[in-house]
Design a protein around this motif. Structure first.
Motif, PDB file in Angstrom:
ATOM      1  N   ARG A 152     -32.577 -34.035 -22.692  1.00  0.00           N
ATOM      2  CA  ARG A 152     -32.460 -34.607 -24.047  1.00  0.00           C
ATOM      3  C   ARG A 152     -32.640 -36.122 -24.008  1.00  0.00           C
ATOM      4  NH1 ARG A 152     -28.697 -30.380 -24.557  1.00  0.00           N
ATOM      5  NH2 ARG A 152     -26.971 -31.662 -23.844  1.00  0.00           N
ATOM      6  N   GLY A 153     -32.276 -36.743 -22.905  1.00  0.00           N
ATOM      7  CA  GLY A 153     -32.433 -38.186 -22.739  1.00  0.00           C
ATOM      8  C   GLY A 153     -33.852 -38.598 -22.370  1.00  0.00           C
ATOM      9  N   GLY A 154     -34.741 -37.637 -22.229  1.00  0.00           N
ATOM     10  CA  GLY A 154     -36.139 -37.951 -21.976  1.00  0.00           C
ATOM     11  C   GLY A 154     -36.621 -37.785 -20.551  1.00  0.00           C
ATOM     12  N   VAL A 155     -35.767 -37.295 -19.661  1.00  0.00           N
ATOM     13  CA  VAL A 155     -36.201 -37.074 -18.279  1.00  0.00           C
ATOM     14  C   VAL A 155     -37.293 -36.011 -18.274  1.00  0.00           C
ATOM     15  CG1 VAL A 155     -35.477 -36.087 -16.064  1.00  0.00           C
ATOM     16  CG2 VAL A 155     -34.058 -37.788 -17.183  1.00  0.00           C
ATOM     17  N   LYS A 156     -38.355 -36.290 -17.533  1.00  0.00           N
ATOM     18  CA  LYS A 156     -39.461 -35.351 -17.384  1.00  0.00           C
ATOM     19  C   LYS A 156     -39.891 -35.318 -15.918  1.00  0.00           C
ATOM     20  CE  LYS A 156     -41.485 -36.030 -21.972  1.00  0.00           C
ATOM     21  NZ  LYS A 156     -41.166 -34.778 -22.556  1.00  0.00           N
ATOM     22  N   ALA A 157     -40.528 -34.226 -15.553  1.00  0.00           N
ATOM     23  CA  ALA A 157     -41.068 -34.112 -14.203  1.00  0.00           C
ATOM     24  C   ALA A 157     -42.085 -35.224 -13.975  1.00  0.00           C
ATOM     25  CB  ALA A 157     -41.729 -32.758 -14.007  1.00  0.00           C
ATOM     26  N   SER A 158     -42.126 -35.710 -12.749  1.00  0.00           N
ATOM     27  CA  SER A 158     -43.082 -36.762 -12.411  1.00  0.00           C
ATOM     28  C   SER A 158     -43.470 -36.628 -10.945  1.00  0.00           C
ATOM     29  CB  SER A 158     -42.488 -38.151 -12.688  1.00  0.00           C
ATOM     30  OG  SER A 158     -41.350 -38.357 -11.880  1.00  0.00           O
ATOM     31  N   GLY A 159     -44.460 -37.414 -10.563  1.00  0.00           N
ATOM     32  CA  GLY A 159     -44.863 -37.480  -9.165  1.00  0.00           C
ATOM     33  C   GLY A 159     -45.225 -36.130  -8.588  1.00  0.00           C
ATOM     34  N   ARG A 160     -44.683 -35.844  -7.417  1.00  0.00           N
ATOM     35  CA  ARG A 160     -45.040 -34.613  -6.708  1.00  0.00           C
ATOM     36  C   ARG A 160     -44.554 -33.350  -7.408  1.00  0.00           C
ATOM     37  NH1 ARG A 160     -40.924 -36.617  -2.877  1.00  0.00           N
ATOM     38  NH2 ARG A 160     -39.113 -35.281  -3.110  1.00  0.00           N
ATOM     39  N   PHE A 161     -43.741 -33.499  -8.439  1.00  0.00           N
ATOM     40  CA  PHE A 161     -43.239 -32.336  -9.159  1.00  0.00           C
ATOM     41  C   PHE A 161     -44.107 -31.964 -10.359  1.00  0.00           C
ATOM     42  CE2 PHE A 161     -39.516 -34.195  -7.043  1.00  0.00           C
ATOM     43  CZ  PHE A 161     -39.209 -33.132  -6.209  1.00  0.00           C
ATOM     44  N   LEU A 162     -45.128 -32.785 -10.655  1.00  0.00           N
ATOM     45  CA  LEU A 162     -46.037 -32.453 -11.745  1.00  0.00           C
ATOM     46  C   LEU A 162     -46.940 -31.308 -11.306  1.00  0.00           C
ATOM     47  CD1 LEU A 162     -47.018 -35.962 -13.112  1.00  0.00           C
ATOM     48  CD2 LEU A 162     -45.652 -34.209 -14.259  1.00  0.00           C
ATOM     49  N   PRO A 163     -47.075 -30.304 -12.152  1.00  0.00           N
ATOM     50  CA  PRO A 163     -47.845 -29.131 -11.746  1.00  0.00           C
ATOM     51  C   PRO A 163     -49.351 -29.360 -11.752  1.00  0.00           C
ATOM     52  CG  PRO A 163     -47.049 -28.864 -13.987  1.00  0.00           C
ATOM     53  CD  PRO A 163     -46.450 -30.139 -13.465  1.00  0.00           C
ATOM     54  N   ASP A 164     -49.997 -28.694 -10.817  1.00  0.00           N
ATOM     55  CA  ASP A 164     -51.444 -28.636 -10.731  1.00  0.00           C
ATOM     56  C   ASP A 164     -51.785 -27.285 -10.104  1.00  0.00           C
ATOM     57  OD1 ASP A 164     -54.159 -29.217 -10.690  1.00  0.00           O
ATOM     58  OD2 ASP A 164     -54.023 -30.343  -8.820  1.00  0.00           O
ATOM     59  N   PRO A 165     -51.592 -26.208 -10.888  1.00  0.00           N
ATOM     60  CA  PRO A 165     -51.729 -24.873 -10.303  1.00  0.00           C
ATOM     61  C   PRO A 165     -53.140 -24.597  -9.794  1.00  0.00           C
ATOM     62  CG  PRO A 165     -51.463 -24.743 -12.691  1.00  0.00           C
ATOM     63  CD  PRO A 165     -51.295 -26.178 -12.310  1.00  0.00           C
ATOM     64  N   GLN A 166     -53.204 -24.034  -8.607  1.00  0.00           N
ATOM     65  CA  GLN A 166     -54.465 -23.657  -7.976  1.00  0.00           C
ATOM     66  C   GLN A 166     -54.377 -22.192  -7.573  1.00  0.00           C
ATOM     67  OE1 GLN A 166     -56.995 -26.046  -7.664  1.00  0.00           O
ATOM     68  NE2 GLN A 166     -55.563 -27.315  -8.814  1.00  0.00           N
ATOM     69  N   GLY A 167     -55.412 -21.442  -7.856  1.00  0.00           N
ATOM     70  CA  GLY A 167     -55.440 -20.042  -7.452  1.00  0.00           C
ATOM     71  C   GLY A 167     -55.205 -19.113  -8.627  1.00  0.00           C
ATOM     72  N   THR A 168     -55.233 -17.854  -8.312  1.00  0.00           N
ATOM     73  CA  THR A 168     -55.063 -16.814  -9.316  1.00  0.00           C
ATOM     74  C   THR A 168     -53.585 -16.626  -9.652  1.00  0.00           C
ATOM     75  OG1 THR A 168     -54.783 -15.048  -7.702  1.00  0.00           O
ATOM     76  CG2 THR A 168     -57.068 -15.594  -8.357  1.00  0.00           C
ATOM     77  N   GLN A 169     -53.337 -15.853 -10.668  1.00  0.00           N
ATOM     78  CA  GLN A 169     -51.965 -15.519 -11.039  1.00  0.00           C
ATOM     79  C   GLN A 169     -51.250 -14.854  -9.864  1.00  0.00           C
ATOM     80  OE1 GLN A 169     -51.741 -13.209 -14.621  1.00  0.00           O
ATOM     81  NE2 GLN A 169     -49.532 -12.922 -14.506  1.00  0.00           N
ATOM     82  N   ALA A 170     -51.927 -13.905  -9.233  1.00  0.00           N
ATOM     83  CA  ALA A 170     -51.322 -13.213  -8.086  1.00  0.00           C
ATOM     84  C   ALA A 170     -51.036 -14.194  -6.946  1.00  0.00           C
ATOM     85  CB  ALA A 170     -52.237 -12.091  -7.605  1.00  0.00           C
ATOM     86  N   ASP A 171     -51.960 -15.138  -6.717  1.00  0.00           N
ATOM     87  CA  ASP A 171     -51.750 -16.149  -5.669  1.00  0.00           C
ATOM     88  C   ASP A 171     -50.518 -16.995  -5.968  1.00  0.00           C
ATOM     89  OD1 ASP A 171     -54.113 -15.377  -4.377  1.00  0.00           O
ATOM     90  OD2 ASP A 171     -55.303 -16.992  -5.294  1.00  0.00           O
ATOM     91  N   LEU A 172     -50.395 -17.463  -7.203  1.00  0.00           N
ATOM     92  CA  LEU A 172     -49.265 -18.328  -7.568  1.00  0.00           C
ATOM     93  C   LEU A 172     -47.943 -17.570  -7.514  1.00  0.00           C
ATOM     94  CD1 LEU A 172     -50.860 -20.460 -10.392  1.00  0.00           C
ATOM     95  CD2 LEU A 172     -49.932 -21.306  -8.236  1.00  0.00           C
ATOM     96  N   VAL A 173     -47.951 -16.326  -7.960  1.00  0.00           N
ATOM     97  CA  VAL A 173     -46.714 -15.540  -7.889  1.00  0.00           C
ATOM     98  C   VAL A 173     -46.311 -15.349  -6.428  1.00  0.00           C
ATOM     99  CG1 VAL A 173     -45.675 -13.278  -8.332  1.00  0.00           C
ATOM    100  CG2 VAL A 173     -46.987 -14.424 -10.137  1.00  0.00           C
ATOM    101  N   GLN A 174     -47.282 -15.062  -5.556  1.00  0.00           N
ATOM    102  CA  GLN A 174     -46.961 -14.904  -4.135  1.00  0.00           C
ATOM    103  C   GLN A 174     -46.492 -16.223  -3.526  1.00  0.00           C
ATOM    104  OE1 GLN A 174     -46.687 -11.994  -2.352  1.00  0.00           O
ATOM    105  NE2 GLN A 174     -45.656 -13.427  -0.972  1.00  0.00           N
ATOM    106  N   THR A 175     -47.112 -17.325  -3.913  1.00  0.00           N
ATOM    107  CA  THR A 175     -46.684 -18.631  -3.406  1.00  0.00           C
ATOM    108  C   THR A 175     -45.270 -18.943  -3.869  1.00  0.00           C
ATOM    109  OG1 THR A 175     -48.971 -19.400  -3.351  1.00  0.00           O
ATOM    110  CG2 THR A 175     -47.265 -21.095  -3.298  1.00  0.00           C
ATOM    111  N   TYR A 176     -44.941 -18.561  -5.101  1.00  0.00           N
ATOM    112  CA  TYR A 176     -43.568 -18.727  -5.588  1.00  0.00           C
ATOM    113  C   TYR A 176     -42.608 -17.892  -4.725  1.00  0.00           C
ATOM    114  CZ  TYR A 176     -39.348 -18.245  -8.276  1.00  0.00           C
ATOM    115  OH  TYR A 176     -38.018 -18.221  -8.631  1.00  0.00           O
ATOM    116  N   ARG A 177     -42.955 -16.619  -4.505  1.00  0.00           N
ATOM    117  CA  ARG A 177     -42.100 -15.766  -3.651  1.00  0.00           C
ATOM    118  C   ARG A 177     -41.925 -16.404  -2.270  1.00  0.00           C
ATOM    119  NH1 ARG A 177     -45.237 -10.927  -5.928  1.00  0.00           N
ATOM    120  NH2 ARG A 177     -43.748  -9.988  -7.376  1.00  0.00           N
TER     121      ARG A 177
END
Length: 178
Positions: free
Chosen positions: A89-114
């Motif tokens: 609520r105070g305005g904190v947002k993801a930055s730097g290395r935490f900003l997303p840049d998804p690469q790969g398919t849905q299945a790839d990202l789900v497996q990478t998350y696992r």
């Protein structure tokens, strides 16, 4: 909660998040409104968060800003959730290395998350002890210095928060839950 309980909760939450993202229709997985992240971006952000924490856990305790809270003690899950929501609520947002840049398919990202959940679980087993939960501290980008237990409470809530954000975006008529 002890370390085993945190690991059990992490693995259960990870399975829930992975199953939910895997079940999304492909067209929904990469679609986003201009002001929101796509589900793929949310998932990539969670992967980056898990890997960052796993890296921090593997570092010597005199590195990466590790400290010691004296006297030892941690805020509970509800207090961490409240602090995180207040930071948002105070305005904190993801930055730097935490900003997303998804690469790969849905299945790839789900497996990478696992894989990121498994990596975090492994690092908790190898590098952490129950004794450190409420005394060892490390920096959090939105919450400042937190104990290991607080970071684990945050991680559990953070994954759920992003899952709910995706669910709410895909079903705006649903009751929005923080």
């Amino acid at each position: 909660m002890n370390l085993d309980a945190f690991q059990d909760a992490l693995n259960a939450r990870g399975a829930e998040v992975a199953a939910s993202f895997a079940a999304l229709p492909a067209q929904d997985f990469t679609h986003a409104d201009p002001e929101r992240w796509s589900p793929a971006q949310h998932l990539d952000h969670l992967i980056r968060s898990h890997k960052g924490l796993a890296l921090a856990l593997s570092m010597p305790r005199d590195r990466f800003g590790w400290g010691q809270r004296t006297p030892p003690g941690s805020r509970d899950a509800d207090e961490i959730q409240s602090a995180y929501l207040e930071a948002l609520r105070g305005g904190v947002k993801a930055s730097g290395r935490f900003l997303p840049d998804p690469q790969g398919t849905q299945a790839d990202l789900v497996q990478t998350y696992r894989d990121s959940v498994a990596l975090l679980d492994h690092h908790l087993t190898v590098y952490c002890t129950d004794a450190e939960l409420h005394g060892a501290t490390l920096p959090h980008p939105a919450l400042g210095e937190v104990t290991l237990a607080e970071m684990l409470h945050f991680t559990l809530y953070h994954d759920l928060h992003h899952l709910r954000s995706v669910q709410n975006a895909l079903n705006p008529q649903a009751l929005e839950i923080p």
